[in-house]
Design a protein around this motif. Structure first.
Motif, short mmCIF file in Angstrom:
data_model
loop_
_atom_site.label_atom_id
_atom_site.label_comp_id
_atom_site.label_asym_id
_atom_site.label_seq_id
_atom_site.Cartn_x
_atom_site.Cartn_y
_atom_site.Cartn_z
N SER A 6 -9.28 -0.77 10.23
CA SER A 6 -8.21 -0.10 9.50
C SER A 6 -6.88 -0.55 10.12
N LYS A 7 -6.02 -1.07 9.28
CA LYS A 7 -4.74 -1.59 9.75
C LYS A 7 -3.90 -0.46 10.32
N ILE A 12 -0.66 -4.79 13.35
CA ILE A 12 0.08 -5.78 12.56
C ILE A 12 1.14 -6.44 13.43
N LYS A 13 1.83 -5.66 14.26
CA LYS A 13 2.82 -6.23 15.17
C LYS A 13 2.19 -7.23 16.13
N LEU A 79 -5.17 -16.13 18.01
CA LEU A 79 -5.76 -15.79 16.71
C LEU A 79 -6.95 -16.68 16.41
N THR A 80 -7.96 -16.11 15.81
CA THR A 80 -9.08 -16.89 15.31
C THR A 80 -8.74 -17.35 13.89
N THR A 81 -9.61 -18.11 13.28
CA THR A 81 -9.40 -18.55 11.91
C THR A 81 -9.27 -17.35 10.98
N VAL A 86 -5.79 -13.46 7.85
CA VAL A 86 -5.35 -12.07 7.67
C VAL A 86 -3.84 -11.95 7.85
N VAL A 87 -3.30 -12.61 8.89
CA VAL A 87 -1.85 -12.55 9.14
C VAL A 87 -1.08 -13.18 7.98
#
Length: 128
Positions: A6-7, A12-13, A79-81, A86-87
Motif C-alpha cells: 500500500s503506497k 513514494i518519496k 531500485l530494481t526493474t 513503479v516510479v
C-alpha cells in the motif's frame, strides 16, 4: 491471500529519491521518508519485500594489529526493474523503453553513493 503493497507518502518519496540519485544509504532513505528513523527502516523493508528496492553491502578493509578484517560500513539501496517501472508510473512518465533495469552498484559507485548520502544526510532539511 497475499499482502499487497500500500503506497504511503514516505514510500513514494524514497522511491523518487532512489530514481533521482540511483543509489543511497538506508539512513538517508529513512530520513527522506519523513517518518521516524525506525519507521523509515520498516518502510524500506516493506519496499524490499515487495521487490521494489534491493541493497548491497559496502565493506571496507581495516587493519587491526596484523590482521585485515572486513567491516560493514553501510547498506546501499537501489531500485530494481519493478521499482523503476513503479516510479515511472507514479511520476506520470508513460513512456517505457523496455530497458528499465535495476543495476547493482559497482564498488566505486557504492563509494560515491556513500559520500553523496553523507552529504544529503547533513542537508536533509533542504531536501524537497
Amino acid at each position: 491471500m497475499p499482502r499487497k503493497w500500500s503506497k504511503q507518502d514516505g514510500d513514494i518519496k524514497m522511491l523518487k529519491a532512489l530514481y533521482k540519485h540511483r543509489y543511497l544509504r538506508g539512513k538517508v532513505l529513512a530520513l527522506i521518508s519523513g517518518n521516524s528513523e525506525q519507521k523509515g527502516y520498516d518502510r524500506i523493508a516493506a519496499l524490499k519485500k515487495q521487490g521494489l528496492v534491493a541493497s548491497e553491502t559496502l565493506v571496507k578493509q581495516q587493519r587491526v594489529a596484523r590482521r585485515v578484517i572486513n567491516k560493514k560500513v553501510a547498506s546501499i539501496y537501489y531500485l530494481t526493474t519493478k521499482g523503476t517501472i513503479v516510479v515511472k508510473n507514479l511520476m506520470g512518465l508513460v513512456y517505457f523503453t523496455g530497458d528499465e533495469r535495476g543495476r547493482k552498484p559497482t564498488e566505486s559507485e557504492m563509494e560515491r553513493a556513500y559520500r553523496v548520502s553523507l552529504l544529503l544526510e547533513g542537508l536533509i532539511d533542504l531536501y524537497e
